[in-house]
Design a protein around this motif. Structure first.
Motif, PDB file in Angstrom:
ATOM      1  N   VAL A 128      -9.196  -1.350   1.855  1.00  0.00           N
ATOM      2  CA  VAL A 128      -9.195  -0.325   0.814  1.00  0.00           C
ATOM      3  C   VAL A 128     -10.355  -0.574  -0.138  1.00  0.00           C
ATOM      4  O   VAL A 128     -10.480  -1.669  -0.696  1.00  0.00           O
ATOM      5  CB  VAL A 128      -7.856  -0.353   0.036  1.00  0.00           C
ATOM      6  CG1 VAL A 128      -7.876   0.692  -1.083  1.00  0.00           C
ATOM      7  CG2 VAL A 128      -6.691  -0.118   0.979  1.00  0.00           C
ATOM      8  N   VAL A 173      -8.972   4.453   1.714  1.00  0.00           N
ATOM      9  CA  VAL A 173      -8.876   3.656   2.936  1.00  0.00           C
ATOM     10  C   VAL A 173     -10.210   3.735   3.685  1.00  0.00           C
ATOM     11  O   VAL A 173     -10.685   4.812   4.007  1.00  0.00           O
ATOM     12  CB  VAL A 173      -7.729   4.160   3.831  1.00  0.00           C
ATOM     13  CG1 VAL A 173      -7.703   3.373   5.133  1.00  0.00           C
ATOM     14  CG2 VAL A 173      -6.413   4.056   3.094  1.00  0.00           C
ATOM     15  N   ILE A 207      -2.889   0.376  -4.163  1.00  0.00           N
ATOM     16  CA  ILE A 207      -2.466  -0.947  -3.719  1.00  0.00           C
ATOM     17  C   ILE A 207      -1.869  -1.662  -4.921  1.00  0.00           C
ATOM     18  O   ILE A 207      -2.310  -1.468  -6.058  1.00  0.00           O
ATOM     19  CB  ILE A 207      -3.626  -1.773  -3.121  1.00  0.00           C
ATOM     20  CG1 ILE A 207      -4.823  -1.822  -4.066  1.00  0.00           C
ATOM     21  CG2 ILE A 207      -4.035  -1.228  -1.757  1.00  0.00           C
ATOM     22  CD1 ILE A 207      -5.876  -2.812  -3.640  1.00  0.00           C
ATOM     23  N   TYR A 237      -5.158  -2.778   6.225  1.00  0.00           N
ATOM     24  CA  TYR A 237      -5.898  -1.666   5.623  1.00  0.00           C
ATOM     25  C   TYR A 237      -7.005  -2.230   4.766  1.00  0.00           C
ATOM     26  O   TYR A 237      -6.765  -3.111   3.948  1.00  0.00           O
ATOM     27  CB  TYR A 237      -4.974  -0.809   4.756  1.00  0.00           C
ATOM     28  CG  TYR A 237      -3.866  -0.148   5.543  1.00  0.00           C
ATOM     29  CD1 TYR A 237      -4.028   1.150   6.025  1.00  0.00           C
ATOM     30  CD2 TYR A 237      -2.670  -0.814   5.793  1.00  0.00           C
ATOM     31  CE1 TYR A 237      -3.014   1.761   6.756  1.00  0.00           C
ATOM     32  CE2 TYR A 237      -1.659  -0.213   6.521  1.00  0.00           C
ATOM     33  CZ  TYR A 237      -1.831   1.078   6.997  1.00  0.00           C
ATOM     34  OH  TYR A 237      -0.844   1.673   7.723  1.00  0.00           O
ATOM     35  N   ILE A 241       0.861  -1.182   0.000  1.00  0.00           N
ATOM     36  CA  ILE A 241       0.000   0.000   0.000  1.00  0.00           C
ATOM     37  C   ILE A 241       0.899   1.234   0.000  1.00  0.00           C
ATOM     38  O   ILE A 241       1.915   1.273   0.694  1.00  0.00           O
ATOM     39  CB  ILE A 241      -0.974  -0.044   1.199  1.00  0.00           C
ATOM     40  CG1 ILE A 241      -1.935   1.148   1.182  1.00  0.00           C
ATOM     41  CG2 ILE A 241      -0.241  -0.117   2.527  1.00  0.00           C
ATOM     42  CD1 ILE A 241      -3.145   0.934   2.060  1.00  0.00           C
ATOM     43  N   ALA A 288      -5.112  -5.110   2.642  1.00  0.00           N
ATOM     44  CA  ALA A 288      -3.662  -5.077   2.444  1.00  0.00           C
ATOM     45  C   ALA A 288      -3.031  -5.013   3.824  1.00  0.00           C
ATOM     46  O   ALA A 288      -3.502  -4.290   4.701  1.00  0.00           O
ATOM     47  CB  ALA A 288      -3.270  -3.869   1.620  1.00  0.00           C
TER      48      ALA A 288
END
Ligand SMILES: Nc1ncnc2c1ncn2[C@@H]1O[C@H](COP(=O)(O)OP(=O)(O)OP(=O)(O)O)[C@@H](O)[C@H]1O
Ligand SMILES: [Mg+2]
Lengths: 293, 375
Positions: B332, B318, B363, B330, B302, B342
């Motif tokens: 996303v 995010v 990403i 995360y 990321i 991620a």
């Protein structure tokens, strides 16, 4: 709150007091009196004045019981018959309870019904039915003669054997039900674990099933032993004159001899003998409840 | 110095200790085990993994001798074991319900199996003490099972099954009730025991992390069938289906259709207005075949700026950050609405973190990061 608790506790105790303690005190009082040709057939009574009544009480009847060997022979004979009947009931009842607990789920209510069903007819009629089965011309003898197993009728009626048959038959449900309850609760995986750890089926039964149904067996034994000890109907109908049991002696004292004081003394002693197994039974039940909680 | 790798399953000359041969088990109409074949080798630590009711316990029970297959056969050391009673099998089982004898003390429970053999009293005592020490139950030896905690009971069940040092040990969720620390310790103890005794272990577990830790091979089951059997790293890195990928660990699944893109390379068309994703695969796919790309969160990077060197890069915002201490995940959200996880290692302090909620991020992952799956 406290009043509610008090009432909750007081009601069963009042019940016990009315139905057990008061009759017992009356019987105990009569056992301390003397035989008299009056109505009621003993003296003294409260009519003579309370203090005079207490003065006239004595242990004469109990001394009489101890001196006449008829009574203690009857007690011993009752103990023996009750004990042997209890053992026989275990031997007959355990396999039946085991079979019930192992039967398919959908059969169990039916089997349970069959065990309880005899209670729906009068106890007296069922014992009379045994007269018809066991007598010399009875069904059992005719059947065995017809099969050719015997050539002369067996004398079962009016022997102790008939009494054992009658007692085991009558009290068998009291043996089966607690054992069944214990076996029903038994977790099948315990038997599997025992087998997994190297036990044969038989060994697993001996090391796991029997110990875990022990409380059921003990409960059943008491439930058979206690009423069998004072049993009166079965020995008088099936046992004939040869069988001596304290229940029968008591009945005869009361109704044939109309000796209420001696009969009461017999009953008081019988109760004292019964207190030991009753207390032990209560202990067993309590211990079991503790383990389960 | 290189140690020989323990991989009897790759050796065609190796005879399996246990062989399930087209085994089916029915309960009435219900098929609990569905035409299952499987080989387990001596000294393996074999883990059965699968959702509740998929037939794990049933397989164990067939091995222990409490159930017989409705069809097919099970061989133990080359012999068909149908009809051999449980007490004649060199197999011990730790029951999912523990099945401790309530009328016996902990000590007697552990000694129960030993007493059935021809061990002397003194030897039994030594062995029981050893087991008590191993499972840290010495203090409780005199108690009855209802006087100890759930986790302690589980350890008694384990000790009892271990005591006889069987050829094959079946553990049905042996560590479920233990706290994390004790669980890890016991896992390592189990592995130690397994290594020192050479006993073959089959373990059922719901905890995939546990399976990965202890097992030489893992079988992932579903509805009475085995979906994949492989070493933990193969199961994790090369699942054979979305089901397995999803069952083991966290995974992102992106579905689409494939186009060939060179030697063992494919493009996955996944949403209309995004560039196709590039993925390597040694499986062959036909043109326009539906496929799923499975990528582990830790394989996805990321960043705030568009990465230049990565083959696949997608922009999103995010949505959420899950802080796990050593790691952060995360969530996303991409343009098409799909949420991709991620994961990054928190090697820097939290306050210096550059990415926060609602940030627009990129990403990215390489062509070999994911696995392309047909189903
Ligand atoms: N004796 C039985 N009679 C009927 N159905 C059974 C029996 N034993 C198991 N089953 C069924 O077989 C299936 C598999 O059961 P099993 O106990 O093997 O599951 P499991 O994978 O061990 O599940 P869990 O993870 O919950 O322990 C279940 O759907 C269960 O209901
Ligand atoms: Mg299970």
């Amino acid at each position: 709150m406290n009043i509610r608790r008090f009432i909750l506790i007081a009601v069963p105790y009042a019940w016990l007091l009315a139905l057990f303690l008061i009759p017992f005190i009356i019987v105990f009082k009569i056992s301390l009196s003397d035989l008299a040709l009056s109505i009621p057939p003993y003296s003294p009574t409260a009519k003579d004045g309370i203090s005079a009544m207490f003065k006239a009480f004595d242990l004469e009847n109990f001394i009489f019981l101890a001196s006449d060997d008829l009574y203690w022979r009857a007690y011993l004979s009752s103990l023996k018959i009750a004990l042997i009947s209890t053992i026989l009931a275990v031997l007959v009842g355990y396999p039946m309870a085991y079979g019930m607990a192992r039967a398919p789920e959908e059969w169990r209510p039916t089997l349970m019904m069959l065990v309880i069903l005899p209670f729906w007819t009068s106890f007296l009629i069922r014992v009379y039915a045994w007269v018809g089965i066991l007598s010399n011309e009875g069904l059992l003898n005719q059947f065995l003669l017809w099969l050719g197993i015997i050539d002369a009728p067996l004398t079962i009626m009016n022997t102790t054997t008939a009494v054992y048959i009658g007692i085991v038959y009558t009290y068998l449900p009291f043996m089966i039900l607690p054992i069944y309850a214990a076996l029903d609760r038994l977790d099948e995986s315990l038997i599997e674990a025992a087998e997994d750890l190297g036990c044969s089926r038989l060994k697993a039964f001996w090391l796991v099933t029997i110990p875990l149904s022990r409380n059921g067996i003990i409960a059943g034994c008491f439930l058979v032993f206690i009423p069998a000890l004072g049993e009166f109907v079965i020995p008088s109908l099936l046992g004939g004159s040869g069988t001596l049991m304290i229940g029968k002696v008591l009945f005869e004292e009361f109704f044939n001899n109309r000796d209420w004081p001696v009969a009461s003394a017999v009953a008081v002693i019988l109760l004292l003998i019964l207190i030991v197994p009753i207390v032990l039974f209560q202990r067993n039940q309590q211990r079991q409840a503790e383990v389960e909680s | 110095m290189s140690q020989p790798v323990f991989a009897p399953w790759d050796d065609p000359n190796e005879k399996p200790l246990i062989r399930f041969d087209d085994v089916t088990k029915r309960f009435g109409d219900f098929v609990a085990i569905d035409n299952l074949s499987l080989s387990i080798y001596e000294s393996e630590f074999f883990a059965l993994l699968g959702p509740s009711g998929c037939g794990k316990t049933t397989m164990m029970r067939m091995l222990a001798g409490f159930e017989n297959p409705s069809a097919g056969k099970i061989e133990l050391a080359g012999k068909n074991i149908a009809g051999v009673p449980p007490n004649k099998r060199a197999v011990n089982m730790m029951f999912q319900s523990y099945a401790l004898f309530p009328h016996l003390s902990i000590w007697e429970n552990i000694a129960f199996g030993l007493k059935r053999g021809d061990m002397t009293k003194a030897d039994i005592a030594v062995r029981v003490e050893e087991m008590l020490k191993l499972t840290r139950l010495t203090k409780f030896a005199k108690r009855k099972p209802h006087q100890i905690s759930g986790g302690q009971r589980q350890r008694v069940a384990l000790a009892r099954a271990l005591a006889k040092a069987p050829k094959l040990l079946l553990l049905d969720e042996p560590l479920g009730a233990l706290d994390k620390k004790l669980r890890q310790d016991t896992q390592f103890e189990l592995m130690d025991i397994q290594e020192s005794t050479g006993t073959t272990f089959v373990i059922v577990t719901h905890d995939q992390e546990e399976a990965m830790t202890v097992a030489s091979r893992v079988a992932v089951m579903d509805e009475g069938q085995i979906i994949q059997v492989a070493t933990p790293d193969r199961i994790y890195e090369a699942p054979n289906s979305v089901y397995v990928a999803d069952f083991i660990g966290d995974v992102n699944i992106i579905s689409g259709t494939v186009k060939a893109a060179g030697d063992e390379m494919y493009h996955l068309d996944w949403v209309a207005n995004e560039a196709p994703l590039l993925a390597a695969s040694d499986r062959t796919f036909s043109e326009s075949q539906p496929a799923h790309l499975a990528i582990r969160p830790e394989k996805i990077a990321i960043s705030v700026d568009k990465p230049t060197e990565m083959k696949n890069a997608v922009q999103g915002t995010v949505l959420d950050i899950a802080y796990l201490g050593n790691l952060s995940t995360y969530h996303v959200q991409l343009g098409g609405g799909q949420v991709i996880k991620a994961q990054t290692a928190n090697t820097r302090r939290l306050s210096r973190r550059t990415i926060t909620w609602e940030d627009s991020v990129w990403i990215s992952w390489s062509a070999t990061a994911g696995v392309l799956l047909e189903r």
